[in-house]
Design a protein around this motif. Structure first.
Motif, PDB file in Angstrom:
ATOM      1  N   THR A 137       0.842  -1.203   0.000  1.00  0.00           N
ATOM      2  CA  THR A 137       0.000   0.000   0.000  1.00  0.00           C
ATOM      3  C   THR A 137       0.875   1.251   0.000  1.00  0.00           C
ATOM      4  O   THR A 137       0.541   2.242  -0.646  1.00  0.00           O
ATOM      5  CB  THR A 137      -0.961   0.026   1.213  1.00  0.00           C
ATOM      6  OG1 THR A 137      -0.212  -0.235   2.400  1.00  0.00           O
ATOM      7  CG2 THR A 137      -2.051  -1.013   1.075  1.00  0.00           C
ATOM      8  N   LEU A 159      -3.127  -1.843  -7.197  1.00  0.00           N
ATOM      9  CA  LEU A 159      -3.649  -1.963  -5.838  1.00  0.00           C
ATOM     10  C   LEU A 159      -4.636  -0.835  -5.540  1.00  0.00           C
ATOM     11  O   LEU A 159      -5.664  -1.039  -4.888  1.00  0.00           O
ATOM     12  CB  LEU A 159      -2.490  -1.936  -4.837  1.00  0.00           C
ATOM     13  CG  LEU A 159      -2.846  -2.280  -3.412  1.00  0.00           C
ATOM     14  CD1 LEU A 159      -3.346  -3.716  -3.326  1.00  0.00           C
ATOM     15  CD2 LEU A 159      -1.658  -2.093  -2.510  1.00  0.00           C
ATOM     16  N   ASN A 160      -4.327   0.377  -6.054  1.00  0.00           N
ATOM     17  CA  ASN A 160      -5.254   1.495  -5.880  1.00  0.00           C
ATOM     18  C   ASN A 160      -6.592   1.191  -6.536  1.00  0.00           C
ATOM     19  O   ASN A 160      -7.650   1.496  -5.991  1.00  0.00           O
ATOM     20  CB  ASN A 160      -4.669   2.768  -6.479  1.00  0.00           C
ATOM     21  CG  ASN A 160      -3.500   3.280  -5.677  1.00  0.00           C
ATOM     22  OD1 ASN A 160      -3.442   3.071  -4.463  1.00  0.00           O
ATOM     23  ND2 ASN A 160      -2.566   3.926  -6.333  1.00  0.00           N
ATOM     24  N   LEU A 163      -8.519  -1.364  -4.379  1.00  0.00           N
ATOM     25  CA  LEU A 163      -9.077  -0.867  -3.120  1.00  0.00           C
ATOM     26  C   LEU A 163     -10.046   0.284  -3.331  1.00  0.00           C
ATOM     27  O   LEU A 163     -10.713   0.699  -2.390  1.00  0.00           O
ATOM     28  CB  LEU A 163      -7.941  -0.414  -2.192  1.00  0.00           C
ATOM     29  CG  LEU A 163      -6.967  -1.502  -1.747  1.00  0.00           C
ATOM     30  CD1 LEU A 163      -5.858  -0.900  -0.892  1.00  0.00           C
ATOM     31  CD2 LEU A 163      -7.688  -2.573  -0.946  1.00  0.00           C
ATOM     32  N   GLU A 166      -6.765   5.932  -4.404  1.00  0.00           N
ATOM     33  CA  GLU A 166      -5.676   6.191  -3.468  1.00  0.00           C
ATOM     34  C   GLU A 166      -6.145   6.606  -2.087  1.00  0.00           C
ATOM     35  O   GLU A 166      -5.506   6.314  -1.092  1.00  0.00           O
ATOM     36  CB  GLU A 166      -4.757   7.262  -4.042  1.00  0.00           C
ATOM     37  CG  GLU A 166      -3.656   6.647  -4.869  1.00  0.00           C
ATOM     38  CD  GLU A 166      -3.032   7.635  -5.821  1.00  0.00           C
ATOM     39  OE1 GLU A 166      -3.743   8.517  -6.309  1.00  0.00           O
ATOM     40  OE2 GLU A 166      -1.836   7.499  -6.070  1.00  0.00           O
ATOM     41  N   THR A 169      -6.738   3.460  -0.324  1.00  0.00           N
ATOM     42  CA  THR A 169      -5.461   2.822  -0.009  1.00  0.00           C
ATOM     43  C   THR A 169      -4.874   3.466   1.242  1.00  0.00           C
ATOM     44  O   THR A 169      -4.350   2.793   2.123  1.00  0.00           O
ATOM     45  CB  THR A 169      -4.480   3.000  -1.178  1.00  0.00           C
ATOM     46  OG1 THR A 169      -5.153   2.669  -2.386  1.00  0.00           O
ATOM     47  CG2 THR A 169      -3.267   2.110  -1.015  1.00  0.00           C
ATOM     48  N   TRP A 172      -6.600   2.211   4.352  1.00  0.00           N
ATOM     49  CA  TRP A 172      -6.123   0.865   4.705  1.00  0.00           C
ATOM     50  C   TRP A 172      -4.745   0.916   5.331  1.00  0.00           C
ATOM     51  O   TRP A 172      -4.475   0.259   6.344  1.00  0.00           O
ATOM     52  CB  TRP A 172      -6.101  -0.035   3.455  1.00  0.00           C
ATOM     53  CG  TRP A 172      -7.447  -0.569   3.109  1.00  0.00           C
ATOM     54  CD1 TRP A 172      -8.221  -0.222   2.038  1.00  0.00           C
ATOM     55  CD2 TRP A 172      -8.211  -1.529   3.850  1.00  0.00           C
ATOM     56  NE1 TRP A 172      -9.405  -0.900   2.075  1.00  0.00           N
ATOM     57  CE2 TRP A 172      -9.426  -1.709   3.165  1.00  0.00           C
ATOM     58  CE3 TRP A 172      -7.978  -2.245   5.021  1.00  0.00           C
ATOM     59  CZ2 TRP A 172     -10.419  -2.578   3.607  1.00  0.00           C
ATOM     60  CZ3 TRP A 172      -8.966  -3.109   5.470  1.00  0.00           C
ATOM     61  CH2 TRP A 172     -10.158  -3.266   4.767  1.00  0.00           C
ATOM     62  N   HIS A 173      -3.869   1.698   4.725  1.00  0.00           N
ATOM     63  CA  HIS A 173      -2.510   1.850   5.225  1.00  0.00           C
ATOM     64  C   HIS A 173      -2.544   2.306   6.686  1.00  0.00           C
ATOM     65  O   HIS A 173      -1.794   1.823   7.527  1.00  0.00           O
ATOM     66  CB  HIS A 173      -1.796   2.896   4.355  1.00  0.00           C
ATOM     67  CG  HIS A 173      -0.302   2.905   4.464  1.00  0.00           C
ATOM     68  ND1 HIS A 173       0.486   1.903   3.979  1.00  0.00           N
ATOM     69  CD2 HIS A 173       0.560   3.817   5.001  1.00  0.00           C
ATOM     70  CE1 HIS A 173       1.764   2.191   4.197  1.00  0.00           C
ATOM     71  NE2 HIS A 173       1.828   3.348   4.829  1.00  0.00           N
TER      72      HIS A 173
END
Lengths: 220, 365
Positions: A137, A159-160, A163, A166, A169, A172-173
């Protein structure tokens, strides 16, 4: 020293260094991460405070990642103690109910394990997982390129999309970090508790390497 | 106006001169466009040449769907070199409901003629309602119109965030089920649709993409959101004029303060620049006069897919998080983290209390 206990060399130098490098980089990561999330103090007129925070954040994540790679290598190839069998998910699942009963005071004693009890094994395994998740992430949020070879967006932009952008993301991070903080606090508490309840120098062992052991533990 | 004077038949340079744009200005425009496209100056004459061949330019059909016509507004406000018409001339717009002078039967004929001849550049502005009866022009669903015009187009430009992924009209709860052009037309058109995000579209980007097509007969390289990489490849944050303040830790905490007057970074005011890929800091708006952050407003991320929902609230650092089971309730990530942390602390305290007994026991062993 309580009766029937003897000194056992639990952690060799490599494991201890690895542990404290992880502690240091995690503390830096969490502090700088909170700062990047919400800059809670400003810099002076000539400061580059945010730039430094980000630099330290990235640097400690690389340190942590290298540490994780070494840890995984050691758990398979260490001549001192290759402990990968202790992390076996299926083996450990069987022991979980008993450990929960022990920690909720429903049972007074639990099976002695060689190195980690099942809950410990799962927690440490999950840490390896979340370090990888945080790296993924983090790289997806990082905009820049890697040594001029490829951009972080080209490599981790998927990944962006997965999820939902951004901003998600980022959430989540942030939440994964909280998972680590909580489990790390429990980890420290448990080691102190163990030291107090069993008087087995668990806490000191991460400095000295030596721990008191009453049993040889369950063989794997 | 010009068309009433019969000027439409003359070539581009003559027409421009008539409206006060000299050859020098025209070449300046060509140079600027070359710069935008990342081409060398050797391309400037080629661009000029491509634009001057007026008769060979593909016509543009501009369809307006569910939007506030802000993109058209942005288009007619383009003033570089100094004539708004330049852009319209380059685009050679045959049909645009908002700004065309003709109406009714007359213009429908032009539209049908374009459709029959094909080979036009189809510009779609606005989202497309996918429910029957929610957005209709002359008795036809917008979705049907889009599907009618798409097959014969040589390229489809979805301009503005409504056309790309729905934008404002598609914001939650989206009663008319509005979708972006690419979603409505389906995967068959992949590679033919260029998404020009931003609300409104940046006209210079639009013109550059058209000029790129005239020069090379192909569309620019697209990213995974269907946007030209040339323009949407970098974060606003990385090119922002206030970036130095960010690195130095100088932030606006509140509007109306001295920090705001000094132009400090708007990160804490919820700026979405760090999450938005768009050319705003470089190209700006209104003849490169200004753009949101320069004007003092935090970026709301209008260049990203689904920005209306995922970037709300616009003045918050992170979006709210809805937890399954708590419908309609949103928590901030901070609150979730703190609550979990507090729960863990209480758990530890309770456990520590319980353990005192064990500690005594352990001491006796």
């Amino acid at each position: 020293m309580p009766k029937k206990m003897q000194l056992k060399y639990e952690w060799n130098v490599a494991y201890r260094i690895e542990h404290w490098v992880h502690v240091a980089s995690m503390i830096v990561l969490i502090f700088t991460g909170f700062y990047i999330h919400w800059p809670f103090f400003g810099g002076g007129p000539e400061s580059q405070i945010m730039a430094w925070m980000r630099f330290l954040h990235f640097l400690s994540m690389y340190t942590l990642l290298i540490g994780l790679v070494l840890r995984i290598y050691m758990s398979f190839n260490s001549r001192f103690d290759a402990d990968w069998r202790d992390f076996s998910v299926i083996q450990n699942l069987k022991g979980v109910p008993e450990m929960i009963a022990y920690y909720t005071f429903l049972k007074d004693k639990h099976t002695e394990y060689r190195k980690y009890n099942p809950l410990q094994a799962f927690t440490y395994l999950s840490w390896a997982g979340i370090i990888i998740l945080q790296a993924l992430t983090g790289f997806a949020l990082y905009s820049g390129d890697f040594f001029g070879l490829f951009s972080s967006q080209a490599a981790f932009g998927w990944l962006n999309r997965l999820l939902g952008g951004e901003s998600h993301t980022r959430v989540w991070h942030f939440l994964i970090m909280w998972y680590f903080i909580i489990t790390a606090v429990v980890h420290v508490y448990m080691s102190l508790l163990q030291t107090l309840v069993k008087r087995d120098r668990t806490f000191q062992s991460m400095f000295t390497g030596y721990k008191l052991s009453s049993a040889t533990g369950k063989k794997r | 106006m010009r068309k009433e004077h019969g000027l439409a038949t003359r070539d581009l340079v003559d027409r421009l001169r008539y409206s006060g744009v000299g050859r020098r200005d025209f070449l300046k425009f060509c140079g600027l466009t070359a710069g935008l496209l990342g081409l060398s100056e050797a391309y400037i004459p080629r661009i000029a040449n491509a634009l001057e061949k007026g008769t060979k330019r593909p016509p543009v059909v501009w369809l307006n769907f569910a939007s506030d016509t802000g993109c058209t507004e942005s288009l007619i406000k383009a003033t570089y070199p100094n004539a708004a018409d330049l852009v319209l001339d380059i685009l050679s717009v045959d049909y645009n409901e908002t700004i065309m002078a003709a109406a009714g039967q007359q213009v429908e004929e032009i539209l049908q003629k374009s459709l029959k001849e094909g080979n036009y550049i189809l510009v779609i502005e606005g989202g497309i309602p996918t429910k029957h009866g929610y957005g209709m022009i002359a008795g036809k669903d917008m979705m049907d119109i889009a599907k009618e015009f798409a097959p014969k187009a040589i390229a489809i430009l979805a301009v503005g965030s409504c056309a790309t992924y729905g934008g404002v009209p598609a914001a939650n709860p989206n009663p008319s089920a509005i979708k972006g052009v690419a979603d409505v037309l389906g995967p068959a058109y992949k590679g033919k649709i260029v998404n020009l995000d931003l609300c409104p579209v940046n006209v210079e980007v639009l013109v550059a993409v058209v000029v790129n097509y005239l020069l090379f007969k192909k569309l620019p390289e697209l990213d995974s959101f269907g946007r030209p990489k040339t323009f949407y490849g970098q974060l606003i944050h990385d090119n922002c004029e206030r970036r130095a303040h960010f690195d130095a830790g100088r932030f606006v905490e509140k509007f109306g303060t001295e920090e705001e007057a000094l132009g400090h970074c708007l990160y804490k005011m919820g700026c979405k620049g760090p999450m938005t890929h768009a050319p705003c800091p470089k190209i700006m708006y209104n003849d490169r006069v200004s753009w949101c952050i320069k004007a003092g407003a935090p970026c709301i991320g209008c260049g990203e897919q689904g920005w209306t929902d995922k970037f709300a609230g616009f003045y918050e650092r992170l979006p709210g998080v809805s937890i399954p089971g708590f419908k309609g309730v949103e928590f901030t990530a901070d609150k979730i983290g703190l609550a979990a942390g507090a729960a863990a602390a209480i758990g530890i305290a309770a456990h520590a209390l319980g353990s005192t007994k064990r500690i005594k026991k352990g001491g006796e062993e």
